[in-house]
Design an enzyme around this catalytic site. Structure first.
Site, PDB file in Angstrom:
ATOM      1  N   HIS A  94       0.843  -1.187   0.000  1.00  0.00           N
ATOM      2  CA  HIS A  94       0.000   0.000   0.000  1.00  0.00           C
ATOM      3  C   HIS A  94       0.879   1.237   0.000  1.00  0.00           C
ATOM      4  O   HIS A  94       1.898   1.294   0.680  1.00  0.00           O
ATOM      5  CB  HIS A  94      -0.925   0.044   1.223  1.00  0.00           C
ATOM      6  CG  HIS A  94      -1.963   1.123   1.119  1.00  0.00           C
ATOM      7  ND1 HIS A  94      -3.185   0.912   0.535  1.00  0.00           N
ATOM      8  CD2 HIS A  94      -1.954   2.424   1.497  1.00  0.00           C
ATOM      9  CE1 HIS A  94      -3.889   2.033   0.563  1.00  0.00           C
ATOM     10  NE2 HIS A  94      -3.158   2.962   1.142  1.00  0.00           N
ATOM     11  N   ASP A 114     -14.440   2.188   6.455  1.00  0.00           N
ATOM     12  CA  ASP A 114     -13.373   2.934   5.798  1.00  0.00           C
ATOM     13  C   ASP A 114     -13.820   3.441   4.442  1.00  0.00           C
ATOM     14  O   ASP A 114     -13.456   4.547   4.043  1.00  0.00           O
ATOM     15  CB  ASP A 114     -12.129   2.057   5.636  1.00  0.00           C
ATOM     16  CG  ASP A 114     -11.025   2.812   4.912  1.00  0.00           C
ATOM     17  OD1 ASP A 114     -10.556   3.824   5.465  1.00  0.00           O
ATOM     18  OD2 ASP A 114     -10.654   2.417   3.793  1.00  0.00           O
ATOM     19  N   ARG A 166     -13.435  12.076   4.024  1.00  0.00           N
ATOM     20  CA  ARG A 166     -12.190  12.794   4.326  1.00  0.00           C
ATOM     21  C   ARG A 166     -11.711  13.584   3.117  1.00  0.00           C
ATOM     22  O   ARG A 166     -11.183  14.687   3.249  1.00  0.00           O
ATOM     23  CB  ARG A 166     -11.100  11.814   4.761  1.00  0.00           C
ATOM     24  CG  ARG A 166     -11.283  11.236   6.148  1.00  0.00           C
ATOM     25  CD  ARG A 166     -10.365  10.040   6.365  1.00  0.00           C
ATOM     26  NE  ARG A 166      -8.968  10.375   6.127  1.00  0.00           N
ATOM     27  CZ  ARG A 166      -8.080   9.527   5.611  1.00  0.00           C
ATOM     28  NH1 ARG A 166      -8.443   8.310   5.262  1.00  0.00           N
ATOM     29  NH2 ARG A 166      -6.826   9.901   5.434  1.00  0.00           N
ATOM     30  N   SER A 171      -7.071   4.069   8.178  1.00  0.00           N
ATOM     31  CA  SER A 171      -7.631   3.774   6.863  1.00  0.00           C
ATOM     32  C   SER A 171      -6.825   2.695   6.157  1.00  0.00           C
ATOM     33  O   SER A 171      -7.381   1.709   5.656  1.00  0.00           O
ATOM     34  CB  SER A 171      -7.652   5.055   6.018  1.00  0.00           C
ATOM     35  OG  SER A 171      -8.088   4.778   4.705  1.00  0.00           O
ATOM     36  N   LYS A 212      -8.052  -1.673   5.966  1.00  0.00           N
ATOM     37  CA  LYS A 212      -8.239  -2.392   4.708  1.00  0.00           C
ATOM     38  C   LYS A 212      -7.330  -3.605   4.635  1.00  0.00           C
ATOM     39  O   LYS A 212      -7.731  -4.674   4.182  1.00  0.00           O
ATOM     40  CB  LYS A 212      -7.962  -1.452   3.522  1.00  0.00           C
ATOM     41  CG  LYS A 212      -9.006  -0.394   3.280  1.00  0.00           C
ATOM     42  CD  LYS A 212      -8.841   0.258   1.925  1.00  0.00           C
ATOM     43  CE  LYS A 212      -7.617   1.131   1.822  1.00  0.00           C
ATOM     44  NZ  LYS A 212      -7.768   2.425   2.506  1.00  0.00           N
TER      45      LYS A 212
END
Length: 442
Positions: A86, A165, A172, A187, A191
């Site tokens: 990520h 999320d 956001r 966040s 995930k």
């Protein structure tokens, strides 16, 4: 059924710098996910958190509540070990499009949930939707079946996995509450925990185009996420990488896809390939496919050189409804109506870039979202072919603007050079990475 959360109390306490209890955080996530809390109250709490912060315990509680707001995915009946990555967001960061197919081609199954563009940063799903017909929407059985069939899945947020999320992520983006350490960590890690990965490589950006403006801030975020992952029994490594200039040359969805395809074919900008090679290498190392980073990177090189990485991306595109011909012939990808040069306004050395502003140029041209309902124009964006440390001359072509209307084209041709700092004395080139953080260093 739990009593409805009294949001006014939570908002007021966090506004005044107080702590939220585990039960209150659980209640907020449960009720917001269920639709019992309106966006305006959730936005108020997000702003209070943004301004006042969350401590370590609150952040872990928020992450776990979000991870368990829906189903959690156990993939071990499909593959014994799943690796994921990520990025915390960056301008021109098309790394996933290069890294994921290479890692999968090298024998490490990748099951990834990705997001949309957030702030001035582009989203992986938005880029992939440049492929006609490609869809990020998969049911859980489809996710698992594709992982078993081709060893690679790139899916969006579903209503079943970390739904809290998915809602908060979009909120956001349009309430100026993106760049907060606790909210970013929760966040990202919610995930990852919900999606069932055993090992995760985190690419944490720092600099003028990142949510974390300094290396120290990025390291704090990285350590927090590594700790959260360890608490949940995952193997996690975080790389602190530079975002003081766009990664590669392309900024904009279809343009970035083309550049990723170039990289998989053995070309593309040198900084993009060096970055992707390191991230993919760390993923293969965590997955146990090599006993050193050098050996892992050699596996990455081989998967690119013999075309297995490109073939794996084609499989991913086709498996999720996309047009595989666009992988083989990038000229089939969406294009903007106007393509014009970008010229330097002064002579000297490029010493800095306002990378966030460069990202916003793309957004304002239609390549990202200013509000949740905005529809992205996949063909717009720009190429910026100079880097910090380069010498340029006034009038020199330093890039190429791709726009769908003349007004945004002309504005972007002014805004992009203005985002560059040019001086008489040279500045050293920026490093790609600043640090590597894993559990042994915490």
């Amino acid at each position: 059924m739990a009593a409805k959360t009294r949001m006014v109390d939570l908002i007021a306490r966090k506004r005044d710098g107080g702590e939220l209890t585990t039960a209150e955080i659980d209640g907020f996530i449960h009720d917001y996910t269920a639709g019992d809390i309106p966006d305006y109250q959730a936005a108020a709490l997000l702003m209070a958190i943004y301004l006042r912060g969350m401590n370590r315990r609150e952040t872990v509680d928020l992450t776990l509540a979000m991870a368990h707001s829906g189903d959690t995915l156990d993939l071990h009946d499909v593959a014994p070990f799943i690796v994921d990555k990520h990025s915390s967001g960056g301008v021109g960061d098309k790394t996933s499009l290069v890294v994921l197919p290479l890692v999968a081609a090298a024998g490490a199954p990748v099951g990834k949930m990705s997001g949309r563009g957030l702030g001035s940063s582009g989203g992986t799903l938005d880029k992939m939707e440049s492929f006609a017909g490609w869809s990020p929407t998969l049911t859980l059985p489809q996710f698992k079946r594709q992982l078993a069939d081709i060893g690679l899945v790139l899916a969006g947020q579903t209503h079943d996995l970390a739904p809290a999320d998915g809602k908060l992520y979009a909120l956001r983006d349009v309430t100026a509450t993106v760049d907060n350490r606790a909210l970013i960590a929760a966040s990202i890690m919610s995930k990852k925990l919900a999606a069932g990965a055993d090992a995760i490589v985190l690419d944490v950006k720092t600099g003028s185009g990142a949510f974390m403006p300094t290396v120290a801030a990025a390291e704090e975020l990285a350590r927090l996420m590594v700790e959260i992952g360890e608490d949940a029994g995952r193997r996690v490594v975080a790389l602190i990488s530079d975002m003081n200039q766009p990664l590669g040359h392309a900024v904009g969805n279809a343009l970035e896809v083309r550049e990723a395809l170039d990289a998989l074919r053995g070309g593309g900008p040198a900084d993009l390939w060096a970055h992707c090679r390191a991230v993919a290498g760390h993923m293969l190392l965590l997955a146990g496919k090599a006993d050193s980073l050098g050996a892992a990177e050699a596996l990455v090189d081989a998967a690119r050189a013999d075309g297995r990485g490109l073939a794996k991306l084609r499989q991913l595109v086709v498996a999720q409804g996309g047009d595989g011909r666009q992988v083989d012939d990038p000229d089939r990808l969406p294009k903007a109506r106007y393509v014009e040069p970008i010229e330097a306004k002064q002579s000297g050395y490029v010493t800095a870039m306002d990378t966030a502003e460069l990202g916003w140029v793309c957004v304002r041209c239609g390549g990202g979202r200013l509000v949740k309902s905005d529809v992205i124009a996949p063909g717009v964006g720009f190429l910026l072919t100079v880097k910090i440390g380069d010498h340029i001359e006034a009038g020199q072509v330093i890039g190429e603007m791709h726009a769908d209307d003349d007004m945004t084209l002309q504005q972007a041709q002014r805004d992009i050079p203005a985002a560059l700092t040019v001086a008489d004395d040279p500045a050293p080139p920026r490093p790609l990475f600043y640090a590597t953080i894993d559990g042994e260093k915490n």
